[in-house]
Structures are given as structure tokens and as C-alpha cells.
Design a protein around this motif. Structure first.
Motif, PDB file in Angstrom:
ATOM      1  N   ASN A  48       0.799  -1.227   0.000  1.00 53.36           N
ATOM      2  CA  ASN A  48       0.000   0.000   0.000  1.00 53.36           C
ATOM      3  C   ASN A  48       0.835   1.283   0.000  1.00 53.36           C
ATOM      4  OD1 ASN A  48      -2.747  -0.638  -0.280  1.00 53.36           O
ATOM      5  ND2 ASN A  48      -2.912  -1.288   1.845  1.00 53.36           N
ATOM      6  N   THR A  49       2.045   1.196  -0.549  1.00 52.40           N
ATOM      7  CA  THR A  49       2.902   2.373  -0.670  1.00 52.40           C
ATOM      8  C   THR A  49       3.028   2.768  -2.140  1.00 52.40           C
ATOM      9  OG1 THR A  49       4.926   1.053  -0.884  1.00 52.40           O
ATOM     10  CG2 THR A  49       4.272   1.705   1.356  1.00 52.40           C
ATOM     11  N   THR A  50       3.529   3.974  -2.383  1.00 52.50           N
ATOM     12  CA  THR A  50       3.777   4.384  -3.762  1.00 52.50           C
ATOM     13  C   THR A  50       4.725   3.411  -4.448  1.00 52.50           C
ATOM     14  OG1 THR A  50       5.524   5.870  -2.956  1.00 52.50           O
ATOM     15  CG2 THR A  50       3.348   6.839  -3.359  1.00 52.50           C
ATOM     16  N   ALA A  51       5.691   2.866  -3.684  1.00 51.03           N
ATOM     17  CA  ALA A  51       6.643   1.904  -4.261  1.00 51.03           C
ATOM     18  C   ALA A  51       5.930   0.635  -4.708  1.00 51.03           C
ATOM     19  CB  ALA A  51       7.730   1.571  -3.235  1.00 51.03           C
ATOM     20  N   ALA A  52       5.012   0.119  -3.900  1.00 50.39           N
ATOM     21  CA  ALA A  52       4.284  -1.105  -4.253  1.00 50.39           C
ATOM     22  C   ALA A  52       3.408  -0.884  -5.482  1.00 50.39           C
ATOM     23  CB  ALA A  52       3.432  -1.558  -3.064  1.00 50.39           C
ATOM     24  N   PHE A  53       2.801   0.283  -5.594  1.00 50.34           N
ATOM     25  CA  PHE A  53       1.957   0.558  -6.747  1.00 50.34           C
ATOM     26  C   PHE A  53       2.797   0.797  -7.999  1.00 50.34           C
ATOM     27  CE2 PHE A  53      -0.835   2.183  -3.174  1.00 50.34           C
ATOM     28  CZ  PHE A  53      -1.569   1.003  -3.111  1.00 50.34           C
ATOM     29  N   GLU A  54       3.941   1.443  -7.850  1.00 45.10           N
ATOM     30  CA  GLU A  54       4.860   1.608  -8.981  1.00 45.10           C
ATOM     31  C   GLU A  54       5.342   0.247  -9.484  1.00 45.10           C
ATOM     32  OE1 GLU A  54       6.185   4.061 -10.772  1.00 45.10           O
ATOM     33  OE2 GLU A  54       5.451   5.875  -9.771  1.00 45.10           O
ATOM     34  N   GLU A  55       5.686  -0.644  -8.566  1.00 44.29           N
ATOM     35  CA  GLU A  55       6.156  -1.981  -8.949  1.00 44.29           C
ATOM     36  C   GLU A  55       5.041  -2.764  -9.640  1.00 44.29           C
ATOM     37  OE1 GLU A  55       9.105  -2.948  -9.041  1.00 44.29           O
ATOM     38  OE2 GLU A  55      10.183  -1.618  -7.676  1.00 44.29           O
ATOM     39  N   ALA A  56       3.818  -2.569  -9.193  1.00 45.34           N
ATOM     40  CA  ALA A  56       2.681  -3.233  -9.842  1.00 45.34           C
ATOM     41  C   ALA A  56       2.527  -2.740 -11.273  1.00 45.34           C
ATOM     42  CB  ALA A  56       1.401  -2.971  -9.045  1.00 45.34           C
ATOM     43  N   GLY A  57       2.700  -1.435 -11.443  1.00 44.48           N
ATOM     44  CA  GLY A  57       2.603  -0.887 -12.791  1.00 44.48           C
ATOM     45  C   GLY A  57       3.697  -1.404 -13.703  1.00 44.48           C
ATOM     46  N   LYS A  58       4.923  -1.447 -13.197  1.00 44.16           N
ATOM     47  CA  LYS A  58       6.046  -1.953 -13.988  1.00 44.16           C
ATOM     48  C   LYS A  58       5.870  -3.426 -14.343  1.00 44.16           C
ATOM     49  CE  LYS A  58       9.333   1.204 -11.751  1.00 44.16           C
ATOM     50  NZ  LYS A  58      10.456   1.269 -10.772  1.00 44.16           N
ATOM     51  N   ALA A  59       5.225  -4.177 -13.451  1.00 45.78           N
ATOM     52  CA  ALA A  59       5.042  -5.617 -13.678  1.00 45.78           C
ATOM     53  C   ALA A  59       3.867  -5.923 -14.595  1.00 45.78           C
ATOM     54  CB  ALA A  59       4.848  -6.335 -12.340  1.00 45.78           C
ATOM     55  N   GLY A  60       3.114  -4.906 -14.976  1.00 42.86           N
ATOM     56  CA  GLY A  60       2.053  -5.105 -15.950  1.00 42.86           C
ATOM     57  C   GLY A  60       0.742  -5.630 -15.409  1.00 42.86           C
ATOM     58  N   TYR A  61       0.478  -5.441 -14.125  1.00 41.24           N
ATOM     59  CA  TYR A  61      -0.807  -5.881 -13.579  1.00 41.24           C
ATOM     60  C   TYR A  61      -1.958  -5.097 -14.206  1.00 41.24           C
ATOM     61  CZ  TYR A  61       1.364  -8.662  -9.876  1.00 41.24           C
ATOM     62  OH  TYR A  61       2.070  -9.601  -9.188  1.00 41.24           O
ATOM     63  N   TRP A  62      -3.092  -5.781 -14.367  1.00 45.42           N
ATOM     64  CA  TRP A  62      -4.288  -5.115 -14.886  1.00 45.42           C
ATOM     65  C   TRP A  62      -4.773  -4.050 -13.914  1.00 45.42           C
ATOM     66  CZ3 TRP A  62      -9.229  -4.837 -12.757  1.00 45.42           C
ATOM     67  CH2 TRP A  62     -10.202  -4.254 -13.569  1.00 45.42           C
ATOM     68  N   GLY A  63      -4.702  -4.378 -12.616  1.00 45.54           N
ATOM     69  CA  GLY A  63      -5.162  -3.439 -11.603  1.00 45.54           C
ATOM     70  C   GLY A  63      -4.334  -3.543 -10.341  1.00 45.54           C
ATOM     71  N   ALA A  64      -4.430  -2.505  -9.511  1.00 45.63           N
ATOM     72  CA  ALA A  64      -3.768  -2.499  -8.204  1.00 45.63           C
ATOM     73  C   ALA A  64      -4.830  -2.261  -7.133  1.00 45.63           C
ATOM     74  CB  ALA A  64      -2.695  -1.413  -8.139  1.00 45.63           C
ATOM     75  N   GLU A  65      -4.891  -3.158  -6.178  1.00 41.82           N
ATOM     76  CA  GLU A  65      -5.870  -3.034  -5.092  1.00 41.82           C
ATOM     77  C   GLU A  65      -5.298  -2.201  -3.962  1.00 41.82           C
ATOM     78  OE1 GLU A  65      -7.666  -4.488  -1.184  1.00 41.82           O
ATOM     79  OE2 GLU A  65      -5.605  -4.618  -1.922  1.00 41.82           O
TER      80      GLU A  65
END
Length: 289
Positions: free
Chosen positions: A69-86
Motif C-alpha cells: 500500500n505504498t507508492t513503491a508497491a503501486f509503482e512496482e505493480a505498474g512496472k510488472a504489468g498488472y491489470w489493476g492495483a488493489e
């Protein structure tokens, strides 16, 4: 003399009782620390072949790669190509929506406080001090809801927003307006059906009713709300029994499962027509963690 001896026995008993009491407290503290560490621990990330039609959602961001739930976790989710971030959201005392799974900062930050009783500026004096690969992300702070939405927009990720508890429902219009402002696709989820009813009055975006176990009541509730699905605990074997998943589908409900970190379980869910998968660790991309 007999009176003195009698008192001595009582004293000994009291000492024994107190000793046992303090030992039990010590063991409880140790157990609590172990449980907390286990709760914070995430599975190692796993790469799976891309499967057509399967939607992967990063649980609290890509929390196997960075503190949840940090900016880092959401950035990593984006880089990894997830459809969505919860994410999970709360409202501070001065009306700022922020991202945190827990209502307190105790588990993830260096100071302990109830989020809803602190101002945003007060919370900004706290630092994240727990989570995956913490050493790679120094000086992490609490993530605001707007920062989260900005990252979702940057990576074209859907914002999967868990509405926590039953507080602040009168302010959900603020959440919906922010989502519209950033122009991201949104999905709202909650264990509290009343929260979904409130958000449905404000938004036409998808909603999912979170449940531990699929039962007839959950199905009927989901059916009563337009464009509502069921998101269930995919690790509970009873959710695969008695054709309950197929019953949801037959009733026109979308289905999703959380939190899936095992590729064999992922395959089992897909074979049961569950294609919306929330995960801490499974990714399609060979990312550097």
C-alpha cells in the motif's frame, strides 16, 4: 507461629501466580510478534505464462516486491504489468483520503496512531518501517489516495478500491470525484454490503462483494445490486464444493478470488471459470525484485 506460616504459604502462592501470569504475558507477546511477522510476510513472486482472459490484480500493490500500500508497491505493480492495483482507504481527521490496510499505523509505521484521528500532516511525520525489500525504498511515507490514483493513471492500471469499515460513507462522493478527476477505471470492493450500496448510488463502476465463503445469502445480496460480483477467499476448499462458483455464474454474477499466491491454485480457479485473481506475488512479467 501458625499464623506466620499460614501467611508465608499465601505469599508463596501469590508469587507463583504472579510468576505464571508474567510468563503467560511474555509468551503472548512473543506469539504476537511471530504472528505479526507472518502476517507481513509475502510469498516470493512467481512468473506464469500469460493466459487469455485472466485478470491479475496486485494485492495492496505488488507487496512481494515493496512494502504494501505504498507508492513503491503501486509503482512496482505498474512496472510488472498488472491489470489493476488493489488498495484500502481511510479518511484522516482533516478529510484527506489515504491508503492503508489497517485502521492504525502500528504494523507498518514507526509510530502508532489511529489514522482517522490524525491529520494528514501529522501522519506525514511517520515513516514506513515494515514490508518487502524495505531497504530499497528509504523514507517511504503513507500513500495518499491521490498519489495512488496518479500511479494507476500513469501505468493504465485499474484502481481496485476496498472500502474499509462502515465509517465515512457520507464522504464517498469525495472518493468518486477523485476517481473521475484522474480518469482511471475503478472497481469498488467491500466486506460490508452497505458500503457497496452507498457507492452504487454515486457511481456506475463495477462493485464486488467480498466474502470468506460463498453462500446463498451472499449470492442474493450481490444479485440485488446492479453490476455487482462476488470476490471470495480462493484458499477455502468449501468454495469449490457443491458447485457454488457455477451457481454464481448461473445467476449472472462475475466472480473473483483472493489472495492467490500459488500457481496450482490459480490453475484450479481458472478451470472453475474464475478469471479475476487478486495476488501478492504472481506476475506475468519477469521483473527484478
Amino acid at each position: 507461629m501458625s499464623s506466620a506460616k499460614k501467611w508465608s504459604k499465601k505469599k508463596k502462592i501469590a508469587i507463583i501466580v504472579l510468576s505464571v501470569f508474567f510468563v503467560l504475558i511474555f509468551l503472548a507477546v512473543i506469539a504476537g510478534v511471530i504472528a505479526l511477522n507472518m502476517y507481513c510476510k509475502t510469498a516470493d513472486y512467481q512468473i506464469v505464462p500469460t493466459q487469455e482472459g485472466v485478470t491479475l490484480i496486485a494485492h495492496r500493490g505488488f507487496r512481494a516486491a515493496a512494502p504494501e500500500n505504498t507508492t513503491a508497491a503501486f509503482e512496482e505493480a505498474g512496472k510488472a504489468g498488472y491489470w489493476g492495483a488493489e488498495c484500502d482507504i481511510y479518511r484522516t481527521a482533516d478529510g484527506v483520503w489515504v491508503v492503508s490496510h489497517d485502521i492504525t499505523t502500528y504494523r507498518m509505521m514507526d509510530k502508532s496512531a489511529f489514522i482517522e484521528k490524525k491529520t494528514y500532516d501529522e501522519l506525514m511525520t511517520y515513516k514506513i518501517d515494515n514490508g518487502s525489500n524495505l531497504e530499497k525504498y528509504p523514507d517511504l511515507k503513507l500513500c495518499s489516495f491521490e498519489e495512488y490514483l496518479e500511479i494507476c493513471k500513469k501505468y493504465n492500471m485499474a484502481a481496485v478500491i476496498e472500502l474499509k469499515g462502515k465509517n465515512n460513507t457520507e464522504h464517498y462522493d469525495e472518493v468518486v470525484k477523485l476517481v473521475e478527476q484522474y480518469g482511471v477505471e475503478a472497481v469498488y470492493i467491500s466486506f460490508h454490503f452497505e458500503n457497496l450500496q452507498k457507492i452504487r448510488a454515486l457511481s456506475e463502476d463495477d462493485v464486488y462483494y467480498l466474502v470468506q465463503k460463498i453462500d446463498d445469502e451472499a449470492i442474493e445480496l450481490a444479485k440485488s445490486l446492479e453490476n455487482c460480483g462476488i470476490d471470495f477467499n480462493g484458499q477455502k476448499e468449501e468454495n469449490f464444493e457443491n458447485s457454488v462458483i457455477q451457481n454464481c455464474i448461473d445467476n449472472g454474477l462475475k466472480v473473483g478470488a483472493w489472495t492467490i499466491n500459488d500457481t496450482e491454485l490459480l490453475e484450479k480457479l481458472v478451470n472453475n471459470s474464475v478469471t479475476v485473481i487478486t495476488t501478492d506475488a504472481i506476475t506475468y512479467w519477469d521483473v527484478q525484485v
